[in-house]
Scaffold this motif. Structure first.
Motif, PDB file in Angstrom:
ATOM      1  N   ARG A  21       0.820  -1.224   0.000  1.00  0.00           N
ATOM      2  CA  ARG A  21       0.000   0.000   0.000  1.00  0.00           C
ATOM      3  C   ARG A  21       0.855   1.275   0.000  1.00  0.00           C
ATOM      4  O   ARG A  21       0.408   2.313  -0.446  1.00  0.00           O
ATOM      5  N   ASN A  22       2.048   1.191   0.551  1.00  0.00           N
ATOM      6  CA  ASN A  22       2.890   2.380   0.685  1.00  0.00           C
ATOM      7  C   ASN A  22       4.137   2.298  -0.200  1.00  0.00           C
ATOM      8  O   ASN A  22       5.216   2.741   0.207  1.00  0.00           O
ATOM      9  N   SER A  78       5.000   4.000  -2.705  1.00  0.00           N
ATOM     10  CA  SER A  78       5.589   5.303  -3.037  1.00  0.00           C
ATOM     11  C   SER A  78       6.520   5.765  -1.914  1.00  0.00           C
ATOM     12  O   SER A  78       7.589   6.321  -2.182  1.00  0.00           O
ATOM     13  N   ALA A  79       6.146   5.540  -0.665  1.00  0.00           N
ATOM     14  CA  ALA A  79       7.014   5.907   0.458  1.00  0.00           C
ATOM     15  C   ALA A  79       8.265   5.040   0.457  1.00  0.00           C
ATOM     16  O   ALA A  79       9.366   5.520   0.753  1.00  0.00           O
TER      17      ALA A  79
END
Length: 193
Positions: free
Chosen positions: A46-47, A49-50
């Motif tokens: 889900r993350n 991009s981070a």
């Protein structure tokens, strides 16, 4: 473990899973490892991009892992506290002895008491508590009917219930039920919080 590329082979993914299993296995019950690792992997996906902007992707992944382990223990603590509260609550044991007619009679009396207390609250609190708690309208229906987002309705209900709880506590300041029925009948003695 290094996790440099944003395009991973299945071997990289398996290596990540194995590393996380080892990491979690030393910090959580063995029966919970699979669920916690799944939560960690879901958070990573889900993350993405981070993860892509993290200066140290391995440290980022293990920070997520530690966070999910802490979340697990928080849930365990809340569940344990709830179980303990239920086991120590005398009303739970009394409730199990009640017949269907007793339950309906108690519910009607409680509804009348709460209705009196709720009627002395602010209009927004009155509306939401009357609809959702007394009339047992679903929160989704309330949200749709009043053109309010469901998260807002949930927050408003929680805040209104907290204010109602404070009113109930003010009616029975010694923490016992002795005399609360009389106080409930005259809600003027309750303070608004």
């Amino acid at each position: 473990m290094t996790f440099a590329s944003s395009h991973h082979s299945s071997a990289d993914w398996q290596a990540l899973q194995k590393g996380l299993h080892r990491f979690v296995k030393t910090r959580a019950p063995i029966s919970e490892v699979e669920d916690i690792v799944s939560d960690i992997l879901e958070a990573i996906i889900r993350n993405q991009s981070a993860l892509g902007t993290a200066s140290n992707p391995s440290a980022w992944i293990y920070a997520v892992a530690r966070s999910k382990i802490v979340d697990f223990y928080r849930r365990q603590s809340r569940a344990r506290d709830t179980t303990n509260d239920l086991q120590n609550d005398p009303t739970v044991h009394e409730f199990s002895k009640m017949t269907s007619n007793d339950i309906q009679s108690e519910a009607a009396g409680l509804s009348a008491c709460l209705s009196d207390l709720i009627s002395g609250m602010e209009e927004n609190d009155q509306n939401i508590l009357t609809e959702i708690d007394l009339k047992q309208t679903r929160q989704t229906e309330f949200a749709a009917r009043h053109n309010i987002g469901l998260p807002s309705v949930k927050s408003r209900v929680q805040r209104a219930r907290k204010r109602l709880r404070n009113r109930l506590i003010a009616c029975c300041p010694d923490g016992t039920s002795d005399g609360c029925g009389d106080t409930c009948q005259s809600t003027a003695s309750c303070t608004t919080n």
